[in-house]
Enzyme design. Structure first.
Site: not given
Ligand code: NOJ
Length: 716
Positions: A260
C-alpha cells in the site's frame, strides 16, 4: 512462474537499476504535474531523479483518458527501456457513473448486480486508461467506527468472499484487471482507528480474516495489495509467514503483490526497520513485487543484490511477474491499452450505466423501520428537510471521476418522479461538530405545512473512507436537534439516513415513524430514493453490518460467541454475573441480515432431507417462503449454522448461504440449500479445516435474528 522468451530477454538487458525502477509505483503527478502536485501526490521522502521517474514501472491516480495518453506518451518518449507503463487507479464503486459504496452494494445480497456494477465501471475505466483497479477490498470489518467499512461488503467472511469474486468477474469481463486488498486483516484496527494496530490470534485470522482473500484468489485476480498495519506485532510487509508461506505457498498466488501507499517505508516509523535499506531488504525478500509510493527499492535494491542480501533470482522473479502482467494486458503490443478519449466520452454516464446505478441504489437501501407511513402516496403533502434533502454530496468516498454536479438529489429525484417540485429546506449543516441552529426555525415552519415530513440526515460525506474514523458514530447533534423540533409538530417523520458506515440510530428510531438507510448511494441516489419512498420500487436491502445501539458496543457482529455466562433475554442486566452491560442491551439495534419490505414474508416448514449426515454425504435444507403482504417483493433467504459443541468453540451463528428470490403477492416458494462437510468445516483445535462429528443447528430466515431451526447430526 517460468518467464517466456520476451521476458527472459528483457531481464537479460535490464540493469539492476532498471529492475528496481520497474518495481516502483509512483503517483502520476511526477510525470504530469498539476497545480496541486505539491500538496497532494508527491512525497519528500521519495528523492527521485529524472532517470528514476523515466524508468518507473507503474503509476497510480493519473486522471482521465487525456491524462493517461499524456502520461503514457511522455513515458514512452523518455524511458530508456521502452517498457510500457502499468496504469492503476482506485476505481472502487464506479468510474464516472458512481454506484453505491461497496458496503451498500453488499446489502443487495445480489452477486449478479455487483458483477454488473463492476463490469460497468471497468468499461468506463479502461477507455480512460486504467489497466488495473485497486479493488475489490474484502477486509472483514466489525467496527463501524473505522471509516473504511464503506469500502468492504461487511462483517461476514462468506459474504465478503462471494461479493469479492463477483467484483473480480465483473472487472475482468469489462476489460480491467484487479487487485484484491488489503492483505491482511486491515479491517480490524484497534479502536476502529485508521492505520492502527491489529492483533488477532492466528486461529481467528485463518477462520475469519483470511477467508475472503483466499476465496477471491479462485477468480484469479492479477494482483494482491498488502496492508499498512502491524499484525500481531509485525508490519504485514515484514510477515514472511503470511506473504511467502500462506499467500505464495499455501494459496499458490503467483500474480503481482503490491504494497500500500508508502507502506514499505512505514516499517521505519512502525519501529520494525531501522532505515530504508532494511525496509527494501525485508520487503523484497517477502516478494513485495511493487513498492507503492516510497523509493526504498530504487535507492537500495541494486546494492542489496550486489551484496547478496537479496538474491538476483528473487529480484528477477519479482520483475518477471510485473512484466508478465504487462504482457497479459497486451501492453507490449499496444502500450496505450484501451485508452480512448472518444469511447470514454461515449460510455461514461451513458443511459445504460445510469440505469444500472439506479437499480443498484434501489437494491442497496435498507428499510429499517416502517410503522405504515411508507410508501408515500403521490398526493401526499410531503416536505423534505435536512442537510441531505437537496444535497449532491451523495457519491461517497472513492468516487473516482464521479462528479457531484451529476448526482441526482432527493428533491430532484422526487421532482423527476412526480413531475412537480417539492419543498426542500436544509435546516442545518451536516457537520459533525456544527452547533449552528439558526436554520432550524425555517425548516420547522416549512414542515408544519406537511402531512409527512421526510428528514434527510446523516454523517458528512467525507467522514467515512480512508483516514476517516469516528469515535462517536451518532447522528451529529445539530441534526438531532432538528429532528426533535420536527417531532414536536406531531406529524409522522420519515428519516432517510446517509452515511458510509452503520451509525447509532437509537434517537432517530424513537423520533421517526420510518427509517430508510440510503448509505452513500451514488449518481442515481436521489432517483432511487424517490422511487422507494413513493412505492415505485419495493425495498429489499438487508444489512451486512450490525447497527449498534451505542458506540460502546463496537465492535459488534452477529457471528459472536455465547460466552460461559450468556444473557438469556434481551433486557438490561440487573445481575452483573453474566456477560452484559449495566447500561445497554447486548443486541444491536438492527442486526446483520435485517431489512424490511413493503410486503411481508413468512417462513415455514424448514426441513432437512435427512436429520443425519454421514461423512461424504450431502443433505438438502429446504424452507418455504411466502409473500403474505399486498405487493410483489424480493427477499434474501439466509442459511446459518451453529456447531453446538466442538474442539474450538463455534459462533452462535455463521452464514453459509443466501439466495435472493422475487415473489408476487400471495406467492410461495421452497428455497433449498446444499449442506455438506465443507459447510460445517472450521479450523479445529489441531489447526485443520474439517467438520467434527456431532450436533448442528441449521437455521433459515430473513435476518440473523429471525430464523427457523432444525437439528442435524454429522456422523462418521
Ligand atoms: C491507500 C489505500 O489504503 C489503498 O486502498 C489505495 O488503493 C491506495 N492508497 C492507492 O490510492
Amino acid at each position: 512462474m517460468q518467464p517466456g522468451n520476451k521476458i527472459r530477454k528483457l531481464l537479460e538487458e535490464m540493469t539492476l537499476e532498471d529492475k528496481a525502477r520497474q518495481l516502483t509505483q509512483i503517483n502520476a503527478l511526477y510525470i504530469k504535474p498539476t497545480a496541486k502536485a505539491e500538496v497532494t501526490g508527491v512525497s519528500d521522502d521519495m528523492r527521485l531523479s529524472d532517470d528514476d521517474i523515466r524508468g518507473v514501472g507503474s503509476v497510480l491516480n493519473f486522471g482521465d483518458a487525456e491524462d493517461a495518453q499524456f502520461v503514457r506518451a511522455t513515458h514512452l518518449e523518455n524511458s530508456h527501456s521502452k517498457i510500457p507503463l502499468l496504469m492503476m487507479q482506485d476505481v472502487i464503486h464506479g468510474y464516472r457513473t458512481i454506484f453505491p459504496v461497496p458496503l451498500a452494494l453488499g446489502c443487495s445480497f445480489d452477486t449478479q448486480l455487483v458483477e454488473e456494477c463492476a463490469h460497468m465501471s471497468a468499461v468506463e475505466a479502461k477507455y480512460n486508461g486504467v489497466d488495473v483497479t485497486f479493488s475489490p477490498m474484502v477486509d472483514l470489518a466489525r467496527d463501524a467506527r473505522w471509516g473504511r467499512v464503506m469500502e468492504t461488503t461487511g462483517e461476514d467472511p462468506f459474504l465478503n468472499g462471494e461479493m469479492g469474486k463477483a467484483f473480480i468477474r465483473g472487472y475482468k469481463r469489462g476489460g480491467v484487471e484487479c487487485c484484491v486488498k488489503h492483505f491482511a486483516a486491515y479491517g480490524a484496527p484497534e479502536g476502529g482507528r485508521e492505520y492502527n494496530t491489529t492483533d488477532i490470534s492466528e486461529r481467528n485470522l485463518r477462520e475469519y480474516y483470511l477467508r475472503s482473500y483466499a476465496e477471491c484468489l479462485k477468480e484469479k485476480p492479477a494482483m494482491v495489495m498488502t496492508s499498512f498495519n502491524l499484525l500481531n506485532g509485525i508490519p504485514v510487509n515484514g510477515r514472511s509467514d503470511l506473504l511467502l508461506g500462506y499467500l505464495r505457498g499455501e494459496l499458490g498466488f503467483d500474480g503481482v503483490v503490491i504494497s500500500d501507499y508508502g507502506a514499505v517505508r512505514e516499517m521505519i516509523p512502525h519501529g520494525y526497520a531501522e532505515d530504508e535499506r532494511e525496509c527494501a531488504r525485508i520487503a523484497a525478500n517477502n516478494c513485495i513485487d511493487i513498492e507503492m509510493m516510497s523509493s526504498t527499492y530504487i535507492h537500495n535494491l541494486p546494492d542489496l543484490v550486489r551484496g547478496g542480501e537479496v538474491s538476483a533470482e528473487k529480484l528477477n522473479g519479482m520483475v518477471a511477474r510485473v512484466l508478465a502482467l504487462k504482457q497479459k494486458l497486451g501492453l507490449f503490443e499496444n502500450p496505450y491499452n484501451a485508452t480512448d478519449a472518444e469511447k470514454a466520452a461515449e460510455v461514461c454516464l451513458c443511459e445504460e450505466h445510469r440505469a444500472i446505478a439506479r437499480r443498484a441504489a434501489i437494491k442497496s437501501c435498507v428499510l429499517l423501520k416502517n410503522d405504515g407511513v411508507l410508501p408515500l402516496g403521490a398526493q401526499c403533502k410531503s416536505v423534505f428537510v435536512g442537510p441531505y434533502a437537496d444535497s449532491k454530496d451523495i457519491l461517497g468516498g472513492w468516487a473516482c471521476a464521479g462528479r457531484k454536479s451529476e448526482a441526482a438529489t432527493i428533491a430532484e429525484g422526487v421532482k423527476n418522479l412526480l413531475g412537480r417540485s417539492v419543498t426542500a429546506v436544509k435546516g442545518c449543516d451536516v457537520g459533525l461538530l456544527s452547533t449552528d441552529e439558526s436554520g432550524i426555525d425555517e425548516a420547522v415552519s416549512a414542515a408544519a405545512e406537511a402531512d409527512v415530513i421526510v428528514a434527510c440526515i446523516g454523517e458528512p460525506a467525507d467522514c467515512s473512507g480512508e483516514a476517516s474514523s469516528r469515535a462517536d458514530i451518532s447522528i451529529p447533534r445539530v441534526q438531532v436537534k432538528l429532528l426533535e423540533r420536527l417531532s414536536a409538530l406531531g406529524k409522522p417523520i420519515v428519516a432517510v439516513v446517509f452515511g458510509g458506515r452503520p451509525q447509532v440510530l437509537t434517537v432517530v428510531e424513537k423520533l421517526c415513524s420510518a427509517i430508510l438507510y440510503a448509505w452513500q448511494p451514488g449518481t442515481e441516489g436521489g432517483n432511487a430514493i424517490a422511487s422507494l419512498l413513493y412505492g415505485q420500487s419495493n425495498p429489499s436491502g438487508k444489512l451486512t453490518m450490525s447497527f449498534p445501539r451505542s458506540v460502546g458496543q463496537c465492535p459488534i457482529y452477529y457471528n459472536s460467541f455465547s460466552t460461559g455466562r450468556p444473557k438469556g433475554e434481551d433486557i438490561l442486566s440487573n445481575c452483573c454475573y453474566n456477560s452484559s452491560y449495566r447500561d445497554e442491551l447486548n443486541s444491536p439495534l438492527y442486526p446483520f441480515g435485517y431489512g424490511l419490505s413493503y410486503t411481508r414474508f413468512e417462513y415455514s416448514a424448514l426441513t432437512l432431507s435427512s436429520p443425519v449426515m454421514r461423512r461424504g454425504e450431502e443433505v438438502e435444507a429446504g424452507v418455504t417462503v411466502s409473500n403474505v403482504g399486498d405487493c410483489d417483493g424480493e427477499e434474501t433467504v439466509q442459511l446459518y449454522i451453529r456447531d453446538l459443541f466442538a474442539s474450538v468453540v463455534r459462533p452462535v451463528k455463521e452464514l453459509k448461504g443466501f439466495k435472493k428470490i422475487a415473489l408476487r403477492a400471495g406467492e410461495s416458494a421452497v428455497v433449498t440449500f446444499k449442506i455438506d462437510e465443507s459447510t460445517l468445516a472450521f479450523y479445529t483445535a489441531d489447526g485443520v479445516l474439517a467438520a467434527e462429528r456431532g450436533k448442528f443447528i441449521i437455521m433459515a430466515g430473513g435476518s440473523s435474528q429471525n430464523v427457523l431451526s432444525a437439528e442435524l447430526r454429522l456422523e462418521d
